[in-house]
Design an enzyme around this catalytic site. Structure first.
Site, PDB file in Angstrom:
ATOM      1  N   PHE A 101       0.797  -1.220   0.000  1.00  0.00           N
ATOM      2  CA  PHE A 101       0.000   0.000   0.000  1.00  0.00           C
ATOM      3  C   PHE A 101       0.835   1.278   0.000  1.00  0.00           C
ATOM      4  O   PHE A 101       1.803   1.402   0.748  1.00  0.00           O
ATOM      5  CB  PHE A 101      -0.923   0.028   1.229  1.00  0.00           C
ATOM      6  CG  PHE A 101      -1.949  -1.065   1.242  1.00  0.00           C
ATOM      7  CD1 PHE A 101      -2.377  -1.667   0.060  1.00  0.00           C
ATOM      8  CD2 PHE A 101      -2.501  -1.505   2.440  1.00  0.00           C
ATOM      9  CE1 PHE A 101      -3.320  -2.685   0.068  1.00  0.00           C
ATOM     10  CE2 PHE A 101      -3.444  -2.524   2.461  1.00  0.00           C
ATOM     11  CZ  PHE A 101      -3.851  -3.112   1.275  1.00  0.00           C
ATOM     12  N   HIS A 131      -3.510   3.850  -2.575  1.00  0.00           N
ATOM     13  CA  HIS A 131      -4.420   2.839  -2.016  1.00  0.00           C
ATOM     14  C   HIS A 131      -5.176   3.397  -0.809  1.00  0.00           C
ATOM     15  O   HIS A 131      -6.366   3.160  -0.635  1.00  0.00           O
ATOM     16  CB  HIS A 131      -3.641   1.616  -1.516  1.00  0.00           C
ATOM     17  CG  HIS A 131      -2.937   0.836  -2.575  1.00  0.00           C
ATOM     18  ND1 HIS A 131      -1.566   0.825  -2.704  1.00  0.00           N
ATOM     19  CD2 HIS A 131      -3.435   0.034  -3.546  1.00  0.00           C
ATOM     20  CE1 HIS A 131      -1.239   0.030  -3.708  1.00  0.00           C
ATOM     21  NE2 HIS A 131      -2.343  -0.448  -4.243  1.00  0.00           N
ATOM     22  N   GLN A 185      -8.679  -0.172 -16.989  1.00  0.00           N
ATOM     23  CA  GLN A 185      -9.267  -1.165 -16.069  1.00  0.00           C
ATOM     24  C   GLN A 185     -10.614  -0.667 -15.536  1.00  0.00           C
ATOM     25  O   GLN A 185     -11.600  -1.394 -15.489  1.00  0.00           O
ATOM     26  CB  GLN A 185      -8.285  -1.397 -14.915  1.00  0.00           C
ATOM     27  CG  GLN A 185      -8.864  -2.106 -13.711  1.00  0.00           C
ATOM     28  CD  GLN A 185      -7.810  -2.460 -12.678  1.00  0.00           C
ATOM     29  OE1 GLN A 185      -7.042  -3.372 -12.888  1.00  0.00           O
ATOM     30  NE2 GLN A 185      -7.767  -1.757 -11.560  1.00  0.00           N
TER      31      GLN A 185
HETATM   32  O1  PAF Z   1      -5.659  -2.558  -9.779  1.00  0.00           O
HETATM   33  C1  PAF Z   1      -5.276  -3.582  -9.178  1.00  0.00           C
HETATM   34  O2  PAF Z   1      -4.508  -3.523  -8.209  1.00  0.00           O
HETATM   35  C2  PAF Z   1      -5.754  -4.949  -9.667  1.00  0.00           C
HETATM   36  O3  PAF Z   1      -5.857  -4.989 -11.047  1.00  0.00           O
HETATM   37  C3  PAF Z   1      -7.062  -5.383  -9.004  1.00  0.00           C
HETATM   38  C4  PAF Z   1      -8.209  -4.447  -9.367  1.00  0.00           C
HETATM   39  C5  PAF Z   1      -6.896  -5.426  -7.498  1.00  0.00           C
HETATM   40  C6  PAF Z   1      -7.462  -6.782  -9.477  1.00  0.00           C
HETATM   41  O4  PAF Z   1      -6.497  -7.727  -9.126  1.00  0.00           O
END
Ligand code: PAF
Length: 281
Positions: free
Chosen positions: A33, A37, A153
């Site tokens: 982290f 995060h 993503q």
């Molecule tokens: O963004 C990330 O850290 C990863 O792609 C996730 C969303 C935790 C999926 O493993």
């Protein structure tokens, strides 16, 4: 904070909370982290009654020759940080617990995965979608928070949730940066001193490109300009892509007639750094 390693135990706990009418927030992570995060956790904490942070380095989203085996980790430090941000559960399953040996079900959103990172990492988004869908089934969150650094993503997960009618609100959180502009990433830990000193050029280059687009420069010239900029400012960097795309459909645009996303991926030594900027014209 409760540390849960068994997927079934997480599901049982979250079912109980849902039956009590509590609103669950989920922050999926792969750990190690940093403040990025922690900002996701703080945002989720504001939006829910019970906060679940998952920490799972998902093998399914790493291709061959990627950094699965060397991905940085610090379970003790992560656990303390998640607890300090108000997590009720840290879900940290062991590597084998999330996939049966004969796992055979995959979720893909191929339309949005053709360009940017999807073009470079063929199995990546299939692995992301599948693990995030599994986490949604386990934690049954009302809300899940993801960082905008991984814009593609985020766009793919929003589409997955829409297309599959998954009852989760996906929130994108703005990119958290170092004071010199470098986007925070667990992979920044791979940078040598020299690479770290040069890396803020990525953000500077994107800001310059955004100015050029806003000033009316055409897309091809702006991308060429950024490539030249990186060749001079990041001589040790190898450009994976410099692209300007529609921010929702993630397809390259040739002309700018609405908001566009400029996105880059640069390899620097062991690190592959990505960054992006939304340009509203
Ligand atoms: O963004 C990330 O850290 C990863 O792609 C996730 C969303 C935790 C999926 O493993």
């Amino acid at each position: 904070m409760n540390v849960i390693t068994d997927p079934k135990a997480l599901q049982a706990q979250c079912l109980t909370w849902r039956n009590e009418g509590l609103r669950i927030g989920l922050v999926p992570t792969m750990g190690y982290f940093h403040d990025g995060h922690l900002a996701l956790m703080e945002r989720a904490r504001e939006l829910c009654d019970k906060l679940v942070v998952s920490l799972f380095v998902n093998p399914a989203q790493f291709g061959e020759n990627e950094d699965l085996d060397s991905y940085p980790h610090d379970m003790e430090g992560d656990s303390a940080k998640a607890e300090a941000r108000g997590a009720d559960v840290l879900f940290a399953p062991p590597a084998g617990a999330m996939y049966e040996p004969d796992h055979a079900t995959w979720i893909e959103v191929p339309e949005l995965g053709k360009h940017l990172c999807g073009a470079q990492r063929p199995v990546h988004f299939r692995g992301v979608c599948t693990v995030v869908a599994k986490l949604f089934m386990l934690a049954q969150p009302a809300v899940a928070v993801f960082g905008q650094k991984d814009w593609q993503q985020l766009a793919i997960l929003k589409r997955m949730v829409r297309d599959l009618n998954i009852p989760v609100e996906i929130i994108g959180h703005e990119i958290v940066r170092e004071a010199d502009g470098l986007a925070l990433s667990s992979r920044n830990a791979y940078l040598t001193q020299e690479e770290r000193a040069a890396a803020p050029a990525i953000r500077k280059g994107l800001l310059e490109l955004a100015d050029r687009i806003r000033a009316g420069e055409d897309v091809a010239a702006a991308k060429r300009g950024l490539a030249e900029n990186f060749a001079a400012s990041l001589p040790m960097g190898e450009v994976d892509y410099i692209e300007i795309v529609d921010p929702e459909r993630i397809v390259p645009v040739e002309e700018v007639d609405g908001p566009v996303l400029a996105a880059v991926a640069i390899r620097m030594g062991r690190a592959r750094l990505i960054d992006n900027i939304l340009i509203e014209v």
